[in-house]
Enzyme design. Structure first.
Site, short mmCIF file in Angstrom:
data_model
loop_
_atom_site.label_atom_id
_atom_site.label_comp_id
_atom_site.label_asym_id
_atom_site.label_seq_id
_atom_site.Cartn_x
_atom_site.Cartn_y
_atom_site.Cartn_z
N HIS A 124 0.86 -1.18 0.00
CA HIS A 124 0.00 0.00 0.00
C HIS A 124 0.89 1.23 0.00
O HIS A 124 1.77 1.37 0.86
CB HIS A 124 -0.89 0.02 1.25
CG HIS A 124 -1.94 -1.03 1.24
ND1 HIS A 124 -3.20 -0.83 0.72
CD2 HIS A 124 -1.92 -2.31 1.68
CE1 HIS A 124 -3.91 -1.92 0.84
NE2 HIS A 124 -3.16 -2.85 1.42
N CYS A 125 0.68 2.11 -0.96
CA CYS A 125 1.42 3.37 -1.09
C CYS A 125 0.41 4.49 -0.93
O CYS A 125 -0.46 4.68 -1.81
CB CYS A 125 2.09 3.46 -2.46
SG CYS A 125 3.10 2.02 -2.87
#
Length: 167
Positions: A124-125
């Protein structure tokens, strides 16, 4: 039910890697299956990146390996796994710096079982703020229960052991 091809290389045969189940939506995205309508933001021979279908922040991207690796629990203390995760982070940081340069805070990490929603490793960015703000709970470490693991903590955990030679 349609069976999807999963990119399983020699690394999948190492201890801790398991073959995919009958169907993996992220493998379909990675191999650009005709049924997948997901637009890729980035792709190379190791990873692909795309927008999260249910974003929790101002910008929320996922970076996934093309090889099917179920979860962070399947990563080992090897150069290969450490380099893969480092590459995933670089791709995520590059995307966020291009698409959200005004965001002052980013978060990068993985959900750990049993809190992961899909059994295909995905980074997850996040370019913050969280939208809505209560979603930050999903991206918080839960101590011994697991929860979300910050990428720097994971990289330290899978950092290969270096051998010291004495002369």
């Amino acid at each position: 039910m349609k069976k999807s091809f999963c990119f399983r290389g020699s690394a999948a045969k190492r201890a801790g890697r398991t073959p995919m189940a009958d169907w993996c939506v992220f493998c379909d995205i990675a191999r650009r299956a005709p049924a997948s309508t997901t637009a890729l933001l980035y792709s190379d021979d190791k990873v692909v990146a795309f927008q999260d279908i249910n974003p929790s922040a101002f910008r929320h991207y996922l970076v996934i390996p093309i090889e099917h690796i179920p979860t962070v629990k399947n990563l080992q203390r090897t150069n290969e796994d450490h380099q893969l995760v480092s590459h995933m982070v670089k791709v995520g940081k590059d995307l966020l710096s291009q698409d959200a340069p005004e965001s002052e805070e980013h978060r990068f990490g993985f959900h750990q079982p049993p809190f992961n929603s899909i059994d295909h490793l995905h980074l997850h960015c996040l370019a913050l703020p969280f939208i809505p703000s209560w979603r930050q709970v999903k991206y918080t470490p839960l101590g011994p229960l697991g929860g979300f693991i910050d990428v720097e903590k994971l990289l330290e955990k899978i950092k290969p052991e270096t051998e010291v030679y004495s002369q």
